[in-house]
Structures are given as C-alpha cells and as structure tokens.
Design an enzyme around this catalytic site. Structure first.
Site, PDB file in Angstrom:
ATOM      1  N   TYR A  96      37.463  20.601  39.282  1.00 59.85           N
ATOM      2  CA  TYR A  96      37.252  19.163  39.510  1.00 59.85           C
ATOM      3  C   TYR A  96      38.479  18.382  39.026  1.00 59.85           C
ATOM      4  O   TYR A  96      38.987  17.498  39.722  1.00 59.85           O
ATOM      5  CB  TYR A  96      35.972  18.732  38.777  1.00 59.85           C
ATOM      6  CG  TYR A  96      35.793  17.239  38.624  1.00 59.85           C
ATOM      7  CD1 TYR A  96      35.310  16.458  39.674  1.00 59.85           C
ATOM      8  CD2 TYR A  96      36.090  16.596  37.404  1.00 59.85           C
ATOM      9  CE1 TYR A  96      35.135  15.084  39.519  1.00 59.85           C
ATOM     10  CE2 TYR A  96      35.914  15.235  37.250  1.00 59.85           C
ATOM     11  CZ  TYR A  96      35.444  14.480  38.306  1.00 59.85           C
ATOM     12  OH  TYR A  96      35.277  13.121  38.153  1.00 59.85           O
TER      13      TYR A  96
ATOM     14  N   SER B 112      40.217  10.295  37.857  1.00 57.05           N
ATOM     15  CA  SER B 112      39.529  10.527  36.577  1.00 57.05           C
ATOM     16  C   SER B 112      40.559  10.849  35.507  1.00 57.05           C
ATOM     17  O   SER B 112      41.636  11.373  35.806  1.00 57.05           O
ATOM     18  CB  SER B 112      38.582  11.713  36.719  1.00 57.05           C
ATOM     19  OG  SER B 112      38.103  12.130  35.467  1.00 57.05           O
TER      20      SER B 112
ATOM     21  N   LYS C  81      41.217  15.904  41.010  1.00 55.99           N
ATOM     22  CA  LYS C  81      41.517  14.523  40.615  1.00 55.99           C
ATOM     23  C   LYS C  81      43.019  14.345  40.355  1.00 55.99           C
ATOM     24  O   LYS C  81      43.572  13.266  40.576  1.00 55.99           O
ATOM     25  CB  LYS C  81      40.688  14.141  39.382  1.00 55.99           C
ATOM     26  CG  LYS C  81      39.181  14.047  39.676  1.00 55.99           C
ATOM     27  CD  LYS C  81      38.881  12.970  40.709  1.00 55.99           C
ATOM     28  CE  LYS C  81      37.419  12.651  40.863  1.00 55.99           C
ATOM     29  NZ  LYS C  81      37.151  11.544  41.779  1.00 55.99           N
TER      30      LYS C  81
HETATM   31  P1  NAP Z   1      27.170   8.658  40.349  1.00 51.40           P
HETATM   32  O1  NAP Z   1      26.662   7.601  39.464  1.00 51.40           O
HETATM   33  O2  NAP Z   1      26.566  10.006  40.257  1.00 51.40           O
HETATM   34  O3  NAP Z   1      27.065   8.072  41.839  1.00 51.40           O
HETATM   35  C1  NAP Z   1      27.115   8.894  42.875  1.00 51.40           C
HETATM   36  C2  NAP Z   1      27.139   8.055  44.168  1.00 51.40           C
HETATM   37  O4  NAP Z   1      27.804   8.854  45.113  1.00 51.40           O
HETATM   38  C3  NAP Z   1      25.756   7.772  44.723  1.00 51.40           C
HETATM   39  O5  NAP Z   1      25.785   6.517  45.367  1.00 51.40           O
HETATM   40  C4  NAP Z   1      25.570   8.897  45.767  1.00 51.40           C
HETATM   41  O6  NAP Z   1      24.605   8.468  46.708  1.00 51.40           O
HETATM   42  C5  NAP Z   1      27.017   8.993  46.288  1.00 51.40           C
HETATM   43  N1  NAP Z   1      27.461  10.264  46.872  1.00 51.40           N
HETATM   44  C6  NAP Z   1      27.388  11.504  46.357  1.00 51.40           C
HETATM   45  N2  NAP Z   1      27.967  12.394  47.175  1.00 51.40           N
HETATM   46  C7  NAP Z   1      28.447  11.697  48.230  1.00 51.40           C
HETATM   47  C8  NAP Z   1      29.145  12.048  49.414  1.00 51.40           C
HETATM   48  N3  NAP Z   1      29.474  13.316  49.699  1.00 51.40           N
HETATM   49  N4  NAP Z   1      29.490  11.058  50.288  1.00 51.40           N
HETATM   50  C9  NAP Z   1      29.170   9.783  50.037  1.00 51.40           C
HETATM   51  N5  NAP Z   1      28.497   9.383  48.939  1.00 51.40           N
HETATM   52  C10 NAP Z   1      28.131  10.335  48.045  1.00 51.40           C
HETATM   53  O7  NAP Z   1      28.761   8.917  40.156  1.00 51.40           O
HETATM   54  P2  NAP Z   1      29.848   8.039  39.367  1.00 51.40           P
HETATM   55  O8  NAP Z   1      29.866   8.488  37.957  1.00 51.40           O
HETATM   56  O9  NAP Z   1      29.656   6.616  39.684  1.00 51.40           O
HETATM   57  O10 NAP Z   1      31.199   8.579  40.019  1.00 51.40           O
HETATM   58  C11 NAP Z   1      31.932   7.820  40.962  1.00 51.40           C
HETATM   59  C12 NAP Z   1      33.382   8.265  40.937  1.00 51.40           C
HETATM   60  O11 NAP Z   1      33.924   8.101  39.622  1.00 51.40           O
HETATM   61  C13 NAP Z   1      33.620   9.733  41.307  1.00 51.40           C
HETATM   62  O12 NAP Z   1      34.811   9.818  42.042  1.00 51.40           O
HETATM   63  C14 NAP Z   1      33.826  10.402  39.961  1.00 51.40           C
HETATM   64  O13 NAP Z   1      34.614  11.562  40.063  1.00 51.40           O
HETATM   65  C15 NAP Z   1      34.561   9.294  39.213  1.00 51.40           C
HETATM   66  N6  NAP Z   1      34.509   9.405  37.760  1.00 51.40           N
HETATM   67  C16 NAP Z   1      33.328   9.279  37.088  1.00 51.40           C
HETATM   68  C17 NAP Z   1      33.349   9.353  35.695  1.00 51.40           C
HETATM   69  C18 NAP Z   1      32.104   9.191  34.873  1.00 51.40           C
HETATM   70  O14 NAP Z   1      32.184   9.393  33.638  1.00 51.40           O
HETATM   71  N7  NAP Z   1      30.986   8.839  35.437  1.00 51.40           N
HETATM   72  C19 NAP Z   1      34.551   9.593  35.019  1.00 51.40           C
HETATM   73  C20 NAP Z   1      35.719   9.726  35.749  1.00 51.40           C
HETATM   74  C21 NAP Z   1      35.698   9.617  37.125  1.00 51.40           C
HETATM   75  P3  NAP Z   1      23.845   9.504  47.705  1.00 51.40           P
HETATM   76  O15 NAP Z   1      23.126  10.480  46.846  1.00 51.40           O
HETATM   77  O16 NAP Z   1      22.943   8.618  48.550  1.00 51.40           O
HETATM   78  O17 NAP Z   1      24.936  10.114  48.519  1.00 51.40           O
END
Ligand code: NAP
Length: 253
Positions: free
Chosen positions: A157, A144, A161
């Site tokens: 967090y 991130s 990262k």
């Molecule tokens: P999201 O839309 O909330 O998606 C979460 C996904 O993770 C769902 O498929 C959920 O399904 C699964 N999940 C949650 N906990 C889990 C676990 N312990 N083991 C396996 N699966 C799990 O999240 P996102 O925004 O796509 O984030 C994905 C990645 O991008 C993360 O590493 C996050 O830190 C990074 N990121 C996101 C952003 C942003 O702005 N969104 C920015 C920087 C980095 P279930 O509920 O079925 O487990």
C-alpha cells in the site's frame, strides 16, 4: 464572505464517507458544485441527501474507480449535470492486504496498484480534456504519509502511495501547459473506517499516538481545508507539491 470556489465544478472520488466526504462537503461549502461518487448506490444516495440538506449543490453517481465504464459515466454525468469540470480530487484507494510484504499474493498486489495508481492516472487522463476546455484547473491526488515512510504490515500500500508522488510530478510539466496544477495531499492518521485498526484497539491506539507530536489523530474535516486551498486560486502558483497533514509525524525534511 466571498466563496473561493464559486462557479467551479469538482469531482471527488470515494466521497460518500471518510476523508472524501469531508472534502466534498468543504468544496461545496466553498462554493463548488460537487459530484459525489463511490461504489454503492445507497452510500451515494445517503451522502447526496445529507449534503443537499445542508443546501450544498451536489449530485451523485456510482463509480467504482477500477471500472472503465464507471469512470466514463462519472465524467459524462458531471459534464451533463454541471456543464464542465474544473477540479478533480482523486481520493479512492484500497488496501486488501495487511501483513509481511514478502507474503503478499499477486492478485492482492495487482488490486492495490490497479485502484490506487492505475485508476488514479486513467481518471486524470479522462478528466483533463474537460478541464482544458475551462481554461485552467486543479488536480489533487490523495496519497499518504505511508508513501514517504513505509509502515509495518502495509508495505505494498505504501509503495502505491509513493507512486502517486511520482505520478503527480510526471504530470506537472505537461499539464502546466494547459494551466492545470497537480498537487498531493498526504494524510497521517485520520479517524475513518480505513484506519480503524489503529484506533479501535487500545494498544495500537496508544502506540500510534506516540508517533504524533500533536498527540491525537485527526478528524477527516482536518484534511478538507487543505484540499480546498489546493483546488482554489489561493494556491495559483503551487504545482507538483505535497502537503502533509500528519500532526507533525516525521515524514521528510
Ligand atoms: P474510508 O473512510 O474507508 O472511506 C472509503 C470511501 O471510499 C467510501 O466512500 C467508499 O464507499 C469508497 N470506496 C472504496 N473503494 C472504492 C472504489 N474502488 N471506488 C470508489 N470508491 C470507493 O477511507 P478514508 O480513510 O477516508 O481514505 C480516503 C483516502 O485517504 C484513501 O486514498 C486513503 O489511502 C487515504 N489515507 C487515509 C488515511 C487514514 O488514516 N484514514 C491516511 C492516509 C491516507 P463505497 O463502499 O460505497 O465504495
């Protein structure tokens, strides 16, 4: 058009929603066979059905990345179903704490590091022997912008990262000997459930937009092409790198 990941097998964690789902879909569109996973069976079933309807070669399995037995099963099922592993995208992360860093409780700190850092490493460790059997491969860790720039109320967090940058760098020399490249995706603000506090609230949304030169938040699909590039031979001489997908948010020179 030749599909650049044809014949490759990919594992994408946390791939039933958000960025992980977009990555799984894109790797599939680019020719890979993809193992979808997340904690809940219903989410896995829904994601698999959606992508199968798009004629993508995907299967699914439940995997909470913090559970050893789930990780083992994810790796075993992928090899059983698809015959090997070439690509690992470690995308799962949690943030159970939003607040001043000095107030975090030990159990929340442990959860952040267990899932975001330790489980990421353990899954790499469990996957690598299978990638070695294929002769070469690619690992992509999803970090991130918070790993570079501490974000207010998201301190621990962000530190988890930052650790992923170090983890990738530390794995590079050892895995290069087996022709496995390790790179990192560092997203900015992507519109998913994870970041909804930043786009559902009008005040927070306006403030966040001021930090983004492109003047908008990204859709998850805008991360997926970068991961497909890092997974493919188009990036055959790139390892130990981080690609920021932030719309120009300031992170590093
Ligand atoms: P999201 O839309 O909330 O998606 C979460 C996904 O993770 C769902 O498929 C959920 O399904 C699964 N999940 C949650 N906990 C889990 C676990 N312990 N083991 C396996 N699966 C799990 O999240 P996102 O925004 O796509 O984030 C994905 C990645 O991008 C993360 O590493 C996050 O830190 C990074 N990121 C996101 C952003 C942003 O702005 N969104 C920015 C920087 C980095 P279930 O509920 O079925 O487990």
């Amino acid at each position: 058009m030749a599909r650049k990941l044809l014949g490759k097998v990919a594992i994408v964690t946390a791939s039933t929603d958000g960025i992980g789902f977009a990555i799984a879909r894109r790797l599939g569109q680019d020719g890979a066979k993809v193992m979808i996973s997340s904690r809940k069976q219903e989410n896995v079933d829904h994601a698999v059905q959606t992508l199968k309807k798009e004629h993508l070669d995907v299967e699914g399995v439940v995997c909470h990345v913090g559970k050893t037995s789930d990780r083992t099963n994810l790796v075993e099922k992928t090899v059983e179903r698809f015959g090997g592993i070439d690509i690992l995208v470690s995308n799962a992360a949690v943030n159970p704490y939003f607040g001043p860093m000095m107030k975090i409780k030990e159990d929340a700190w442990d959860k952040i590091f267990d899932i975001n850092v330790k489980a990421t490493f353990l899954l790499c460790q469990e996957t690598v022997p299978h990638i070695i059997k294929r002769g070469s491969g690619s690992i992509v860790l999803v970090s991130s912008i918070a790993g570079y720039v501490p974000l207010s109320l998201l301190g621990p967090y962000g530190v988890s990262k930052t650790a992923l940058f170090g983890l990738a760098k530390a794995m590079v020399p050892e895995l290069a000997q087996s022709k496995i490249r390790v790179n990192v995706l560092a997203p900015g603000i992507i519109k998913t459930k994870f970041s909804e506090a930043l786009w559902k609230n009008e005040g927070a949304y306006k403030m966040a937009l001021q930090q983004i030169p492109l003047g908008r938040m990204a859709e998850p699909e805008e991360c997926a092409g970068t991961v497909s590039f890092l997974a493919s031979d188009d990036s055959s001489y790139i390892t130990g790198e981080t690609i920021l997908v932030t719309g120009g948010m300031t992170a590093r020179l």
